[in-house]
Enzyme design. Structure first.
Site, short mmCIF file in Angstrom:
data_model
loop_
_atom_site.label_atom_id
_atom_site.label_comp_id
_atom_site.label_asym_id
_atom_site.label_seq_id
_atom_site.Cartn_x
_atom_site.Cartn_y
_atom_site.Cartn_z
N ASP A 1 -6.77 -11.57 -1.94
CA ASP A 1 -7.41 -10.67 -1.01
C ASP A 1 -8.64 -10.11 -1.75
O ASP A 1 -8.73 -10.22 -2.97
CB ASP A 1 -6.44 -9.55 -0.63
CG ASP A 1 -7.08 -8.53 0.28
OD1 ASP A 1 -7.77 -8.93 1.24
OD2 ASP A 1 -6.89 -7.32 0.04
N ASP B 1 -2.81 -6.13 -1.99
CA ASP B 1 -2.33 -4.76 -2.22
C ASP B 1 -2.03 -3.96 -0.96
O ASP B 1 -1.47 -2.87 -1.04
CB ASP B 1 -3.35 -3.98 -3.06
CG ASP B 1 -4.61 -3.65 -2.27
OD1 ASP B 1 -4.95 -4.41 -1.34
OD2 ASP B 1 -5.25 -2.62 -2.57
N ASP C 1 -1.37 -7.28 3.77
CA ASP C 1 -1.12 -8.42 2.88
C ASP C 1 0.36 -8.78 2.80
O ASP C 1 0.71 -9.82 2.25
CB ASP C 1 -1.60 -8.08 1.45
CG ASP C 1 -3.11 -7.94 1.37
OD1 ASP C 1 -3.80 -8.62 2.14
OD2 ASP C 1 -3.58 -7.13 0.55
#
Length: 619
Positions: free
Chosen positions: A311, A511, A515
């Site tokens: 990410d 995080d 996600d």
């Protein structure tokens, strides 16, 4: 009696060893056969007691253990009146078990060290404003505490008053002190090196970051991989087979000494202990270095990863974006009102971009926001004083029927070219504000990615909800294999499934709550420690305090641990094959030598596993 014998096992080992030494001393110095024989007999009986008890306990739960093989071997040695053999075998077996337990305890030192850092008391502010020392279990969320120089921070919280430097090595693995002032977060188990802080408790007990670390490390060290479970099943059936083989050999040869020697040589001790010691040592090393590896199976899978997906916000970037560019398209008289509406909407959001907008806006008069509807991957629509407002990306504008003019599209292209994420605001169907928000890359992130490539990661992929322009700029700067923007949570999960269908072992690093599906779906989910609780729970590996630089250490440690496990399996199998081969093709192999080599092999695999405690990734 049984309890007494097992609780004094170490003393029995000592006396057993002394009697064996006395027996050999009498043989070579005094040449007194009677005293020699009785020394060996007493040593044998004393040493056999705890071994026979453990064998009996195993039989009660229908397990044929190694202890049973040794017990039968000792009885057999007594039957042929070879008391020297029985005495030496019991000593080697008990002393080997003692060394095994002691070294295993050392490999679990990570837990011990963590437990020693758990604070036991706290200075709690009472009604008159003074402070009273209380047990840390009596502290509740919202309580105000005082932390003095040299003391451990008792809870997770934030600083209300004071300034100081805190050593957070127990949380992050980083030994350099961190400066704390009003508003700063502090963590239980960290140590205030200088200064005095007044803090408010946000999380207490097992809910603290430190409490979760201990819980996760304990769970990880007690977990078993598929390989371990396979070896346990193998040992369960292998041990009875060895016993049956010894009976068959005795039945055909009537050579009792040969039969009991087979029992000793066939003990699979090193095979059973080799994997757990590697597992515990690897996880212990990780815990000391700010990395939580959730079990042996996680280590095994992570060691095979060759595609790593990231990410962007809060992972490759610092997670503290700032408004870098903006353009207003509405009536100038309404500008202040628009900013007030925007601030009131973002005040209810936990998104990093929302926080960046609030920091940019500064002070404003908050107004009530109603009828809030979250559009997944797009933004929100709300009502403020009867006016319909949409805040989010340009896809949300199209979805809610807002017309985007050519001027806005031109500005958006310029903002994106600079690496900005776009946030737009439309009021009553008209787009009136466009913001360009940019996050900074984490320091040293490019070097970290380079280390991952050196460790065998072939593909570095970026999946982000940000626009493609921003994502492409980051990918180019970091030399990533692939980068895709405008990805919704389900898009990320689908892409990971696609990679897995191609036979790739995929690790995902993220995080946020969005996600969590990708963390759970990937072969290995890696969460940044300051991420959401759900992201940490669904992950396989946690980087404490979101220290991205620990990622190469985690991967290198996993590879080394997996390699170490295989080494221990090979050592154990080779030793058993050599011992049995020597029995068949040589005349010098006997029960004493076999037990000595057997226990030596256990010590070798333990020491080999303990090497992992000293592992450091090469920069």
């Amino acid at each position: 009696m049984e309890k007494y014998i097992m609780s004094h096992k170490n003393k029995i080992v000592l006396v057993n060893g002394i009697l064996v030494i006395v027996g050999f001393g009498v043989r070579f110095l005094l040449q007194n056969e009677t005293l020699e024989v009785w020394s060996f007999i007493l040593a044998s009986i004393l040493g056999a007691l705890p071994i026979a008890l453990q064998a009996y306990q195993a039989i009660r739960v229908r397990v044929v253990s190694i202890d049973l093989l040794v017990t039968i071997a000792v009885l057999g040695a007594f039957a042929i009146q070879d008391y020297e053999e029985s005495a030496v075998v019991t000593f080697f077996f008990l002393f080997g078990a003692y060394l095994e337990q002691r070294t295993l305890t050392q490999t679990r030192s990570a837990i011990k060290e963590l437990m020693e850092l758990v604070p036991e008391s706290a200075l709690l502010q009472i009604a008159n404003g003074k402070y009273e020392e209380v047990d840390v279990d009596d502290v509740d969320e919202g309580d105000v505490l005082l932390v003095k120089t040299g003391a451990k921070v008792p809870v997770d919280g934030h600083v209300l008053r004071g300034e100081g430097h805190i050593n957070e090595a127990s949380i992050t693995g980083e030994s350099l002190p961190v400066t704390k002032s009003i508003g700063s977060e502090v963590f239980a188990g960290s140590i205030l090196e200088n200064g005095t802080l007044e803090i408010q408790a946000d999380k207490v007990g097992e809910g603290t970051t430190f409490g979760k670390i201990i819980e996760l490390v304990e769970e990880a060290q007690d977990s078993k991989s598929d390989v371990e479970r396979l070896i346990d099943r193998f040992a369960k059936y292998y041990t009875p087979i060895v016993l049956l083989l010894a009976v068959v050999v005795w039945g055909f040869t009537r050579n009792l000494e040969l039969a009991i020697t087979i029992l000793v040589l066939g003990c699979p001790g090193a095979l059973v202990i080799g994997i757990p010691v590697s597992n515990v040592s690897g996880i212990g090393n990780g815990a000391r270095n700010g990395i939580l590896l959730k079990g042996s199976e996680v280590i095994n899978r992570f060691s095979k990863v060759h595609t790593m997906v990231f990410d962007k916000t809060g992972t490759l970037t610092s997670g503290n974006p700032e408004v870098a560019d903006w353009q207003f398209y509405g009536n100038e008289k309404e500008k202040k009102q628009v900013f007030t509406y925007l601030g009131s909407i973002e005040a209810e959001s936990e998104h990093p971009l929302g926080k960046a907008i609030l920091n940019w806006l500064g002070d404003f008069d908050k107004v009530p926001v109603t009828e809030t509807k979250v559009v997944k991957g797009g933004g929100v629509t709300v009502t403020v004083f009867g006016r319909q407002i949409a805040v989010g990306n340009l896809a949300l504008m199209a979805q809610t029927g807002v017309t985007v003019s050519s001027a806005v599209k031109k500005d958006a292209a310029v903002f994106e070219a600079k690496g900005n994420s776009l946030v737009s605001l439309a009021m009553d169907g008209k787009l009136v504000l466009l913001l360009g928000i940019r996050d900074q890359l984490r320091p040293g992130v490019k070097e970290v990615l380079g280390q991952l490539k050196e460790l065998g990661v072939k593909n570095l992929v970026l999946l982000s909800g940000d626009n493609q322009g921003t994502v492409s700029l980051v990918a180019k700067e970091l030399d990533l294999t692939e980068a895709k923007g405008n990805m919704l949570p389900e898009d990320k999960a689908n892409y990971i499934e696609k990679l897995q269908s191609q036979g790739q072992v995929v690790a995902f690093v993220g995080d946020g709550i969005n996600d969590s599906p990708s963390l759970a779906l990937s072969d290995i989910g890696i969460a940044m420690g300051n991420g959401t609780d759900i992201a940490i729970e669904t992950s396989d590996i946690v980087l404490i305090n979101s220290d991205f630089a620990r990622l190469p250490h985690a991967l290198g440690l996993s590879k080394e641990t997996a390699r170490n496990m295989k080494e221990n399996i090979r050592i154990a199998i080779v030793v058993v094959l050599v011992l049995l081969g020597s029995l068949i093709y040589s005349s010098w192999m006997n029960m004493t030598i076999g037990m000595f080599v057997h226990e030596g092999s256990i010590l070798v695999v333990i020491l080999n596993g303990m090497r992992l405690l000293r592992y450091k990734v090469k920069n």
